[in-house]
Design a protein around this motif. Structure first.
Motif, PDB file in Angstrom:
ATOM      1  N   PRO A  46     -12.846  -0.723  -6.886  1.00  0.00           N
ATOM      2  CA  PRO A  46     -12.785   0.116  -5.703  1.00  0.00           C
ATOM      3  C   PRO A  46     -11.771   1.256  -5.753  1.00  0.00           C
ATOM      4  N   ALA A  47     -10.801   1.220  -6.674  1.00  0.00           N
ATOM      5  CA  ALA A  47      -9.657   2.144  -6.570  1.00  0.00           C
ATOM      6  C   ALA A  47     -10.072   3.613  -6.533  1.00  0.00           C
ATOM      7  N   LEU A  48     -10.682   4.096  -7.580  1.00  0.00           N
ATOM      8  CA  LEU A  48     -11.032   5.514  -7.636  1.00  0.00           C
ATOM      9  C   LEU A  48     -12.046   5.884  -6.558  1.00  0.00           C
ATOM     10  N   LEU A  49     -13.111   5.115  -6.446  1.00  0.00           N
ATOM     11  CA  LEU A  49     -14.175   5.438  -5.488  1.00  0.00           C
ATOM     12  C   LEU A  49     -13.683   5.425  -4.040  1.00  0.00           C
ATOM     13  N   GLU A  50     -13.016   4.354  -3.631  1.00  0.00           N
ATOM     14  CA  GLU A  50     -12.547   4.280  -2.242  1.00  0.00           C
ATOM     15  C   GLU A  50     -11.494   5.336  -1.943  1.00  0.00           C
ATOM     16  N   GLU A  51     -10.612   5.598  -2.887  1.00  0.00           N
ATOM     17  CA  GLU A  51      -9.578   6.613  -2.633  1.00  0.00           C
ATOM     18  C   GLU A  51     -10.163   8.017  -2.572  1.00  0.00           C
ATOM     19  N   PRO A 125      -1.341   8.881  -7.133  1.00  0.00           N
ATOM     20  CA  PRO A 125      -0.500   7.733  -6.745  1.00  0.00           C
ATOM     21  C   PRO A 125      -1.262   6.691  -5.933  1.00  0.00           C
ATOM     22  N   VAL A 126      -2.116   7.128  -5.010  1.00  0.00           N
ATOM     23  CA  VAL A 126      -2.837   6.153  -4.185  1.00  0.00           C
ATOM     24  C   VAL A 126      -3.921   5.439  -4.981  1.00  0.00           C
ATOM     25  N   ILE A 127      -4.547   6.131  -5.909  1.00  0.00           N
ATOM     26  CA  ILE A 127      -5.539   5.480  -6.778  1.00  0.00           C
ATOM     27  C   ILE A 127      -4.858   4.389  -7.590  1.00  0.00           C
ATOM     28  N   LEU A 128      -3.711   4.703  -8.178  1.00  0.00           N
ATOM     29  CA  LEU A 128      -3.009   3.735  -9.029  1.00  0.00           C
ATOM     30  C   LEU A 128      -2.470   2.557  -8.215  1.00  0.00           C
TER      31      LEU A 128
END
Length: 146
Positions: A46-51, A125-128
């Protein structure tokens, strides 16, 4: 560094809430191959897609529409996405996504990620941080694998 100073206490609050509500349990994964494959997958979903959706497109759009409430609205949509996902897609962790304490945890994380995104003017930063949080959940805290 500012992002980490904000994220670490927020993630600690989320972990404490999860342990108290018993949707987090200490359960480290020992299969390295599964862990590496999952880590790569989790970076994208979910990290990249949701962010990209919540802190990228929606946050940018909503803060232009309503500068005062844009971050809150994108965060509330982020929180609402999780029960919607549980009810429509029905992943193995759907029960957790329907737990009210999980919504509080998601709210805490969403607020911090929106703030970090606004202050840093970067999605990285938010993706990571999102990726790290989900990776820890899946690899150490009993989160189910796909």
């Amino acid at each position: 560094m500012t992002a980490l100073r904000l994220a670490i206490p927020a993630l600690a609050m989320v972990a404490a809430l999860g342990f108290l509500a018993e949707w987090l349990v200490w359960s480290p994964v020992s299969d390295i191959a599964t862990l590496v494959t999952t880590a790569v997958f989790l970076f994208f979903v979910p990290a990249l897609l949701e962010e990209l959706v919540f802190r990228g497109v929606l946050l940018s759009w909503l803060t232009q529409l309503t500068p005062r409430w844009g971050a809150w609205l994108s965060t509330l949509l982020f929180v609402a996405w999780h029960p919607v996902q549980a009810l429509t897609i029905g992943p193995p962790w759907a029960d957790m996504f329907l737990h009210p304490t999980f919504w509080i945890a998601t709210l805490i994380l969403g607020i911090i990620l929106a703030h970090i995104r606004i202050v840093s003017q970067s999605l990285w930063p938010v993706i990571l941080i999102h990726w790290f949080a989900v990776l820890i959940w899946k690899s150490l805290l009993g989160g189910p694998f796909y």
